[in-house]
Write a protein that holds these residues in place. Structure first.
Motif, PDB file in Angstrom:
ATOM      1  N   ALA A  51      -0.671  13.141 -46.889  1.00 26.96           N
ATOM      2  CA  ALA A  51      -1.081  11.758 -47.141  1.00 26.96           C
ATOM      3  C   ALA A  51      -1.565  11.580 -48.574  1.00 26.96           C
ATOM      4  O   ALA A  51      -1.232  10.581 -49.233  1.00 26.96           O
ATOM      5  CB  ALA A  51      -2.176  11.348 -46.156  1.00 26.96           C
ATOM      6  N   LEU A  52      -2.346  12.532 -49.077  1.00 27.48           N
ATOM      7  CA  LEU A  52      -2.866  12.420 -50.443  1.00 27.48           C
ATOM      8  C   LEU A  52      -1.750  12.546 -51.477  1.00 27.48           C
ATOM      9  O   LEU A  52      -1.757  11.855 -52.494  1.00 27.48           O
ATOM     10  CB  LEU A  52      -3.932  13.494 -50.682  1.00 27.48           C
ATOM     11  N   LEU A  53      -0.787  13.427 -51.224  1.00 24.95           N
ATOM     12  CA  LEU A  53       0.345  13.569 -52.136  1.00 24.95           C
ATOM     13  C   LEU A  53       1.223  12.334 -52.123  1.00 24.95           C
ATOM     14  O   LEU A  53       1.814  11.963 -53.148  1.00 24.95           O
ATOM     15  CB  LEU A  53       1.176  14.803 -51.762  1.00 24.95           C
ATOM     16  N   ASN A  54       1.312  11.689 -50.953  1.00 19.53           N
ATOM     17  CA  ASN A  54       2.196  10.532 -50.820  1.00 19.53           C
ATOM     18  C   ASN A  54       1.615   9.255 -51.429  1.00 19.53           C
ATOM     19  O   ASN A  54       2.333   8.482 -52.060  1.00 19.53           O
ATOM     20  CB  ASN A  54       2.501  10.299 -49.339  1.00 19.53           C
ATOM     21  N   GLY A  55       0.316   9.024 -51.231  1.00 24.04           N
ATOM     22  CA  GLY A  55      -0.245   7.759 -51.714  1.00 24.04           C
ATOM     23  C   GLY A  55      -1.679   7.808 -52.173  1.00 24.04           C
ATOM     24  O   GLY A  55      -2.263   6.769 -52.503  1.00 24.04           O
ATOM     25  N   VAL A  68      -9.743   3.055 -37.521  1.00 24.24           N
ATOM     26  CA  VAL A  68      -9.047   4.342 -37.614  1.00 24.24           C
ATOM     27  C   VAL A  68      -9.872   5.431 -36.930  1.00 24.24           C
ATOM     28  O   VAL A  68      -9.336   6.291 -36.223  1.00 24.24           O
ATOM     29  CB  VAL A  68      -8.778   4.695 -39.091  1.00 24.24           C
ATOM     30  N   ALA A  69     -11.190   5.395 -37.139  1.00 22.51           N
ATOM     31  CA  ALA A  69     -12.058   6.374 -36.486  1.00 22.51           C
ATOM     32  C   ALA A  69     -12.000   6.235 -34.967  1.00 22.51           C
ATOM     33  O   ALA A  69     -11.955   7.232 -34.237  1.00 22.51           O
ATOM     34  CB  ALA A  69     -13.493   6.203 -36.979  1.00 22.51           C
ATOM     35  N   PRO A 179      -0.679   7.590 -43.671  1.00 18.07           N
ATOM     36  CA  PRO A 179      -2.136   7.508 -43.888  1.00 18.07           C
ATOM     37  C   PRO A 179      -2.917   7.336 -42.593  1.00 18.07           C
ATOM     38  O   PRO A 179      -3.956   7.973 -42.397  1.00 18.07           O
ATOM     39  CB  PRO A 179      -2.286   6.278 -44.792  1.00 18.07           C
ATOM     40  N   PHE A 180      -2.410   6.483 -41.702  1.00 19.27           N
ATOM     41  CA  PHE A 180      -3.129   6.262 -40.454  1.00 19.27           C
ATOM     42  C   PHE A 180      -3.201   7.540 -39.631  1.00 19.27           C
ATOM     43  O   PHE A 180      -4.271   7.945 -39.162  1.00 19.27           O
ATOM     44  CB  PHE A 180      -2.455   5.160 -39.641  1.00 19.27           C
ATOM     45  N   VAL A 181      -2.055   8.195 -39.425  1.00 23.38           N
ATOM     46  CA  VAL A 181      -2.024   9.413 -38.607  1.00 23.38           C
ATOM     47  C   VAL A 181      -2.908  10.491 -39.228  1.00 23.38           C
ATOM     48  O   VAL A 181      -3.678  11.164 -38.529  1.00 23.38           O
ATOM     49  CB  VAL A 181      -0.581   9.926 -38.455  1.00 23.38           C
ATOM     50  N   ALA A 182      -2.807  10.650 -40.550  1.00 25.78           N
ATOM     51  CA  ALA A 182      -3.548  11.710 -41.221  1.00 25.78           C
ATOM     52  C   ALA A 182      -5.056  11.530 -41.074  1.00 25.78           C
ATOM     53  O   ALA A 182      -5.772  12.468 -40.688  1.00 25.78           O
ATOM     54  CB  ALA A 182      -3.166  11.758 -42.701  1.00 25.78           C
ATOM     55  N   PHE A 183      -5.558  10.348 -41.347  1.00 28.94           N
ATOM     56  CA  PHE A 183      -7.009  10.160 -41.349  1.00 28.94           C
ATOM     57  C   PHE A 183      -7.570   9.969 -39.948  1.00 28.94           C
ATOM     58  O   PHE A 183      -8.713  10.364 -39.678  1.00 28.94           O
ATOM     59  CB  PHE A 183      -7.382   9.009 -42.282  1.00 28.94           C
ATOM     60  N   ALA A 184      -6.790   9.400 -39.019  1.00 30.32           N
ATOM     61  CA  ALA A 184      -7.242   9.332 -37.632  1.00 30.32           C
ATOM     62  C   ALA A 184      -7.361  10.740 -37.057  1.00 30.32           C
ATOM     63  O   ALA A 184      -8.338  11.073 -36.371  1.00 30.32           O
ATOM     64  CB  ALA A 184      -6.282   8.490 -36.800  1.00 30.32           C
ATOM     65  N   THR A 185      -6.364  11.579 -37.350  1.00 26.82           N
ATOM     66  CA  THR A 185      -6.401  12.962 -36.879  1.00 26.82           C
ATOM     67  C   THR A 185      -7.539  13.731 -37.528  1.00 26.82           C
ATOM     68  O   THR A 185      -8.261  14.490 -36.868  1.00 26.82           O
ATOM     69  CB  THR A 185      -5.064  13.662 -37.168  1.00 26.82           C
ATOM     70  N   LEU A 186      -7.725  13.540 -38.833  1.00 29.74           N
ATOM     71  CA  LEU A 186      -8.785  14.252 -39.545  1.00 29.74           C
ATOM     72  C   LEU A 186     -10.164  13.891 -38.999  1.00 29.74           C
ATOM     73  O   LEU A 186     -11.000  14.771 -38.745  1.00 29.74           O
ATOM     74  CB  LEU A 186      -8.719  13.924 -41.037  1.00 29.74           C
TER      75      LEU A 186
END
Length: 291
Positions: A51-55, A68-69, A179-186
Motif C-alpha cells: 500500500a505504501l509503495l502504491n500510494g 476502516v478500524a 489501501p482499505f485492505v492493507a490498513f483494515a488488516t493492519l
C-alpha cells in the motif's frame, strides 16, 4: 485480462481450500493465538508495504479511519479468532464450509439492511440452512468428530466475514481496494500479533512449521484477497462467486488424503446439502452473468 482474472480466482480457491488444512497442521505446534498472530503479522506487513509503495500513507479523515478500524475488527479480529477456534475444534474437512456459507450469511444480513434477495437466493438459503441444521444434528451421533461448539465458531466466522463484506463495499469504492485492505488488516492484526509475540519466542516448532505459517499468511491474507477482488471486478461478482464452492471440496479432499480424516455418510450428506444451497444461491442469473 480475463485469462489473468480466471487464473487468479482459481488459484485463490486452491489457496483457501489448502489453507484450512494448513491451519489445522499449524495448531499442532502453535496455540490458537500464536497461529492467528503469526499468520496475520506476515500478511499485514506485506499488505502495508504494498500500500505504501502504491500510494503512500492515505490522507483519510477521522471518520474514515474509524470505519476502516471497525472493518478491521470485523474482518480480522472477529473472523480470524472465530475461524481458527472453529478449525481447532472441528475436522478440517468440515471447517472448509465456513468459507462456502459466507454468501448465505451475506444474503441473510443483507435482508436486515433492506437488500431484497432474489428467489434463487431465498431457495439457496433455505437449502443451506437445512444442511447446516442436519450437520448440527450429526454432532449428537455416537463417535462423531463434530462438536456443536466448533460448528458454532465456524458459523460466527461466516457471519463476521459476511458483515465485513457488506461494510467494506462502500469503503473500497471510496478509499481504494489496496489501501482499505492493507490498513483494515493492519489495525485488526496489531493487537492479535502483539499479544502472540511472548508465546512465539518460546515455541519449539520445526522450521517448516514457521515457513508454513508465513506462507499461509502471505497466500491466504494477501494474494488470495487481492486476486479474488480483481476477479470480481473483471469477471463480475456472479461468475466469480460460483468458484467459491470448490474451496470446501478441496479442503475435504486434502483432509481425507493428508490428515486421514474420516466422515460418516450423514456428515457427508449434510455438508453436500449445505454446498448445494450455496450453489443455488450463487448461480449466475441471465441478467447478472454479464455484470
Amino acid at each position: 485480462m480475463i485469462l489473468r482474472a480466471y487464473v487468479g480466482v482459481i488459484l485463490t480457491v486452491l489457496i483457501w481450500g489448502g489453507n484450512v488444512v494448513a491451519v489445522k497442521v499449524l495448531l499442532r505446534f502453535f496455540s490458537q493465538g500464536e497461529t492467528i498472530g503469526l499468520r496475520l503479522g506476515v500478511g499485514a506487513a506485506v499488505l502495508l508495504v504494498l500500500a505504501l509503495l502504491n500510494g503512500g500513507w492515505p490522507r483519510w479523515n477521522a471518520r474514515d479511519w474509524l470505519m476502516v478500524a471497525g472493518a478491521g475488527v470485523l474482518g480480522t479480529v472477529l473472523f480470524q479468532s472465530f475461524f481458527v477456534a472453529g478449525i481447532q475444534r472441528s475436522p478440517a474437512g468440515i471447517s472448509g464450509l465456513a468459507n462456502a456459507v459466507v454468501p448465505i450469511a451475506v444474503v441473510l444480513l443483507g435482508g436486515l439492511v433492506g437488500q431484497k434477495p432474489s428467489r434463487p437466493q431465498v431457495a439457496g438459503v433455505l437449502v443451506s440452512l437445512s444442511g447446516m441444521l442436519w450437520l448440527f444434528w450429526q454432532t449428537l451421533e455416537p463417535g462423531s468428530a463434530l462438536s456443536p461448539l466448533g460448528l458454532g465458531f465456524l458459523g460466527l466466522a461466516a457471519l463476521s466475514w459476511a458483515a465485513y463484506t457488506l461494510a467494506n463495499r462502500p469503503l473500497v469504492a471510496r478509499l481504494g481496494l489496496l489501501p482499505f485492505v492493507a490498513f483494515a488488516t493492519l489495525i485488526g492484526a496489531l493487537p492479535l500479533t502483539l499479544s502472540a509475540l511472548p508465546g512465539l519466542t518460546r515455541v519449539q516448532a520445526p522450521w517448516w512449521a514457521w515457513g508454513l505459517a508465513a506462507l499461509s499468511g502471505l497466500l491466504a491474507n494477501v494474494f488470495a484477497y487481492l486476486a479474488w477482488a480483481n476477479g470480481a471486478r473483471v469477471l463480475g461478482a456472479a461468475r466469480t462467486s460460483i468458484w467459491q464452492n470448490l474451496a470446501p471440496l478441496l479442503a475435504f479432499a486434502l483432509a481425507v488424503g493428508l490428515l486421514g480424516e474420516r466422515f460418516t455418510l450423514g456428515e457427508i450428506g449434510a455438508a453436500a446439502l449445505t454446498l448445494l444451497g450455496v450453489l443455488v444461491a450463487n448461480w449466475p442469473q441471465a441478467t447478472a452473468a454479464q455484470s
